[in-house]
Design a protein around this motif. Structure first.
Motif, short mmCIF file in Angstrom:
data_model
loop_
_atom_site.label_atom_id
_atom_site.label_comp_id
_atom_site.label_asym_id
_atom_site.label_seq_id
_atom_site.Cartn_x
_atom_site.Cartn_y
_atom_site.Cartn_z
N UNK A 140 19.26 33.60 16.95
CA UNK A 140 20.25 34.53 17.46
C UNK A 140 19.61 35.90 17.59
N UNK A 141 19.87 36.56 18.70
CA UNK A 141 19.23 37.86 18.93
C UNK A 141 19.70 38.87 17.88
N UNK A 142 18.75 39.67 17.35
CA UNK A 142 19.10 40.81 16.52
C UNK A 142 18.45 42.06 17.11
N UNK A 143 18.96 43.22 16.73
CA UNK A 143 18.58 44.44 17.44
C UNK A 143 17.11 44.79 17.29
N UNK A 144 16.47 44.40 16.19
CA UNK A 144 15.05 44.73 16.06
C UNK A 144 14.15 43.69 16.73
N UNK A 145 14.75 42.66 17.29
CA UNK A 145 13.96 41.67 18.03
C UNK A 145 13.08 40.80 17.18
N UNK A 146 13.32 40.78 15.86
CA UNK A 146 12.41 40.07 14.97
C UNK A 146 12.49 38.56 15.13
N UNK A 147 13.55 38.05 15.76
CA UNK A 147 13.66 36.61 15.97
C UNK A 147 13.10 36.16 17.31
N UNK A 148 12.61 37.11 18.10
CA UNK A 148 12.13 36.75 19.44
C UNK A 148 10.97 35.76 19.38
N UNK A 149 10.25 35.74 18.27
CA UNK A 149 9.14 34.80 18.13
C UNK A 149 9.57 33.35 18.07
N UNK A 150 10.88 33.10 17.88
CA UNK A 150 11.38 31.73 17.88
C UNK A 150 11.41 31.13 19.29
N UNK A 151 11.33 31.98 20.31
CA UNK A 151 11.35 31.49 21.69
C UNK A 151 9.92 31.08 22.05
N UNK A 152 9.76 29.86 22.50
CA UNK A 152 8.42 29.31 22.69
C UNK A 152 8.26 28.68 24.08
N UNK A 153 7.02 28.69 24.54
CA UNK A 153 6.64 27.95 25.74
C UNK A 153 5.27 27.34 25.48
N UNK A 154 5.17 26.03 25.66
CA UNK A 154 3.93 25.31 25.35
C UNK A 154 3.53 24.44 26.54
N UNK A 155 2.23 24.33 26.74
CA UNK A 155 1.67 23.37 27.69
C UNK A 155 0.57 22.61 26.96
N UNK A 156 0.69 21.29 26.94
CA UNK A 156 -0.25 20.44 26.21
C UNK A 156 -0.96 19.52 27.19
N UNK A 157 -2.28 19.46 27.08
CA UNK A 157 -3.08 18.58 27.91
C UNK A 157 -3.31 17.26 27.19
N UNK A 158 -3.01 16.15 27.85
CA UNK A 158 -3.20 14.83 27.27
C UNK A 158 -4.50 14.21 27.74
N UNK A 159 -5.06 13.33 26.90
CA UNK A 159 -6.31 12.66 27.26
C UNK A 159 -6.11 11.22 27.71
N UNK A 160 -4.85 10.78 27.82
CA UNK A 160 -4.57 9.43 28.25
C UNK A 160 -4.67 8.39 27.15
N UNK A 161 -5.01 8.82 25.93
CA UNK A 161 -5.11 7.92 24.79
C UNK A 161 -4.16 8.31 23.67
N UNK A 162 -3.24 9.24 23.98
CA UNK A 162 -2.26 9.65 22.99
C UNK A 162 -2.60 10.92 22.25
N UNK A 163 -3.69 11.60 22.63
CA UNK A 163 -4.08 12.84 21.99
C UNK A 163 -3.77 14.02 22.90
N UNK A 164 -3.42 15.16 22.29
CA UNK A 164 -3.03 16.34 23.05
C UNK A 164 -3.73 17.58 22.52
N UNK A 165 -4.01 18.52 23.41
CA UNK A 165 -4.57 19.82 23.05
C UNK A 165 -3.76 20.89 23.75
N UNK A 166 -3.36 21.92 23.02
CA UNK A 166 -2.54 22.97 23.62
C UNK A 166 -3.39 23.92 24.45
N UNK A 167 -2.91 24.28 25.64
CA UNK A 167 -3.54 25.31 26.45
C UNK A 167 -3.29 26.65 25.75
N UNK A 168 -4.37 27.37 25.43
CA UNK A 168 -4.24 28.59 24.64
C UNK A 168 -3.49 29.68 25.38
#
Length: 656
Positions: A140-168
């Motif tokens: 929930x948003x608070x005025x100091x924005x301290x919870x903004x880090x809970x909002x995430x966006x991820x992209x993960x590259x798969x190797x076709x064998x079930x393993x993933x690596x996150x794009x930095x």
């Protein structure tokens, strides 16, 4: 063509010119709940084997991440049977024998209220995963924005064998689309909108990081963000993709879809939701084929909030209809809308009296009873029935018979789907038997003391004598034509055929493989050797029998397959071609390139490839142009501009 959208309400009998169809038979439809599809839940939590982890307000994605020829499942949400606070990652591996095993795949991050999407980001032939949402269910948003880090966006590259690596540094800004299941859960969509061979993204929601100075999360910036995939290395936000140097209109509590709505081979955009003007709004943006879009008129009174949308060819004429559910807040009513595609960038709303208006609706489409007609599975919170899962069986000529699970199952044909809303509904052939099965999760009425369900239902139409769906026949007459003046290759083919789906309703998928580097462009992820379609989402499929691509010099193998209304793909028909030159064949010997304010002004007598790089070396604009015009850049600064032709590349350094 006129870029405006005309939608006329069709009252009573609709006089539409529709493709000839065989009448659907709802009595052929039968589903049964799979009692214990999960054999192992792994080591996390204490949920026993048998059921999928329960979830309520989240999206899900089906895709074959390990290339074994069976669709696997991913979703992420809290399971209140274990914890009210913990968000669990749920990756279910399809064993191929009708059962699933829950596995933990590092480094995938738990993300609630999300819309996961399987795609191939870097053209290596393996499925990657994009997830955006909230890491904390109670954000929930608070005025100091301290919870903004809970909002995430991820992209993960798969190797076709079930393993993933996150794009930095994937370039995707962290946004979310709401905190309840009433929000649309198809708010991220993937497809190659600019035909450069890399899959792009569009998404809608709240951007709380770049918010205005207000105190409630509802006052965050409402956005529709279009991301261009930069050679599989990162995504780049297109700030002004609309003609006239405009941004896409900001919306949230809705959906965003890339799909070819007019059959010209280019992906258009459909967006719905709630605007900063506190109104329900919806838009179609027509793809101009040069990296820009033309904005159509706003959708009229049927623009919806708490909305989910789908595009599907419901009448077999080769053009997708619009299916929209949600609340029209301006009038305070729940709606279920289907708009027939007239083929001229206009739509006609058909009579949907047989459909119950809903919010929290989650849509899936496909042919469940092998009559060649696309049916609609949806869960929602109805105008009359609070929690319901319906199956609307297509009867032909844009008429549907309602079958469902609301209150004592008055339709009585399906084995009583559970009453689930506000979650995620899917039609997938999980056991590869040629019949589309149903999977859904969400907020339930009955069946769970905690009010949440996640269930798999097997399609039993075979018990009614309905034959299995066979793969279509492969297209024929493949032809590749290089177009040096435009810097493109045009690929064409003749239609495939199918046992149930009319040829006009088939869609197509193609791959182009560089024979020197092995890099493979693929419109919809599929196995080139078998034709197995590796994802459920088919919005990016080609609706016509031709496609243009920008390609570098080299030798290429290419293939094209047909996909029917049962989501089954043919084998790929293949061919080869060569591109003798890179870019365009000719370029002016003395082009005129002039700096403007945040723009490059050009005067060219012949087609040229103009590429603009910022001071960090990142490509910010690329376009095939001729004549006189202007290309805008995101901000002032120093830029390098290249004009590329067959024999030379001219470079300019400009202060814009």
């Amino acid at each position: 063509m006129d870029s405006r959208i005309l939608i006329a309400l069709c009252i009573g009998a609709c006089t539409l010119s529709l493709a000839a169809q065989t009448a659907g038979n709802a009595s052929d439809v039968k589903f049964s709940k799979v009692a214990a599809p999960v054999t192992n839940q792994g080591t996390q939590g204490n949920r026993p084997a048998g059921e999928f982890y329960h979830a309520t307000y989240t999206g899900a994605a089906w895709g074959d991440y390990d290339n074994d020829g069976f669709l696997d499942l991913y979703y992420s949400d809290r399971n209140t049977h274990i914890s009210d606070n913990t968000v669990f990652n749920n990756m279910y591996h399809n064993s191929g024998d009708g059962t699933f095993t829950r596995i933990l795949r590092a480094p995938l991050s738990s993300t609630a209220f999300s819309c996961p999407v399987w795609l191939d980001i870097n053209n290596d032939g393996n499925l990657d995963l994009v997830i955006s949402g909230l890491s904390n269910w109670h954000y929930g948003w608070n005025e100091d924005g301290s919870q903004a880090g809970y909002i995430r966006a991820h992209a993960y590259l798969g190797d076709g064998q079930g393993n993933f690596a996150e794009m930095e540094d994937c370039g995707i800004l962290p946004i979310f689309n709401g905190l309840t299941g009433g929000k649309g859960h198809n708010w991220v969509s993937a497809g190659d909108y600019d035909h450069d061979g890399y899959v792009d993204l569009v998404m809608t929601g709240f951007d709380d990081i770049n918010r205005l100075n207000k105190v409630h999360f509802e006052d965050a910036m409402r956005v529709v963000y279009l991301y261009r995939n930069i050679e599989g290395k990162r995504f780049e936000l297109q700030t002004t993709p609309v003609v006239g140097n405009k941004a896409l209109r900001g919306l949230t509590d809705g959906s965003a879809i890339m799909a070819d709505l007019d059959g010209d081979g280019w992906l258009d955009l459909l967006t719905t939701g709630y605007s900063e003007r506190h109104m329900s709004e919806g838009y179609i943006y027509w793809n101009n084929g040069d990296g820009t879009f033309s904005e159509g008129a706003p959708l009229p009174v049927w623009a919806l909030t708490g909305a989910s949308s789908a595009v599907a060819d419901l009448d077999g004429d080769g053009l997708p209809e619009l299916v929209l559910t949600g609340i029209y807040y301006d009038a305070g009513r729940k709606c279920f809308i289907i708009c027939h595609n007239n083929g001229d960038r206009t739509f006609t709303a058909i009579n949907t009296d047989n459909f119950e208006g809903i919010d929290g609706g989650q849509l899936a489409t496909g042919d469940v009873n092998q009559d060649g007609l696309t049916d609609i599975l949806v869960g929602g919170h109805g105008q009359t029935h609070e929690h319901t899962t319906w199956l609307y069986v297509n009867q032909g000529n844009l008429t549907f018979e309602a079958n469902g699970a609301h209150y004592n199952d008055p339709f009585g044909k399906l084995g009583s789907f559970s009453r689930v809303t506000h979650g995620s509904h899917h039609l997938i052939d999980y056991d590869n038997d040629g019949y589309l099965d149903a999977w859904f999760n969400g907020w339930c009425n009955g069946g769970c003391s905690n009010g949440c369900l996640t269930e798999l239902w097997h399609n039993d139409c075979a018990s009614k004598g309905v034959p299995a769906n066979a793969s279509p026949s492969a297209p024929t007459g493949l032809m590749a034509t290089t177009q040096p003046a435009a810097g493109t290759v045009r690929l064409t083919w003749q239609a495939g055929s199918d046992d149930f789906t009319p040829a006009s309703a088939l869609v197509y998928n193609l791959y182009v493989r560089n024979m020197a580097t092995d890099e493979c462009i693929m419109i919809v992820p599929a196995d080139p050797s078998t034709g197995f379609v590796k994802v459920e989402a088919l919005n990016a499929a080609i609706a016509c029998q031709s496609y243009e691509l920008h390609l570098d010099k080299g030798n290429y193998e290419w293939g094209v397959q047909a996909i029917d209304t049962g989501h089954r793909g043919s084998t790929f028909a293949t061919g080869t071609f060569s591109v003798a030159t890179s870019g365009v064949e000719q370029v002016d010997s003395n082009p005129e390139i002039v700096a403007g304010r945040c723009s490059v002004n050009y005067r060219l007598s012949e087609h040229s490839l103009v590429t603009i790089y910022n001071a960090q070396g990142a490509c910010v604009r690329r376009a095939m142009v001729s004549g006189q015009g202007t290309i805008t850049v995101p901000a002032t600064g120093i830029y390098l501009v290249t004009v590329t032709g067959q024999s030379k590349t001219l470079t300019y350094k400009l202060a814009l």
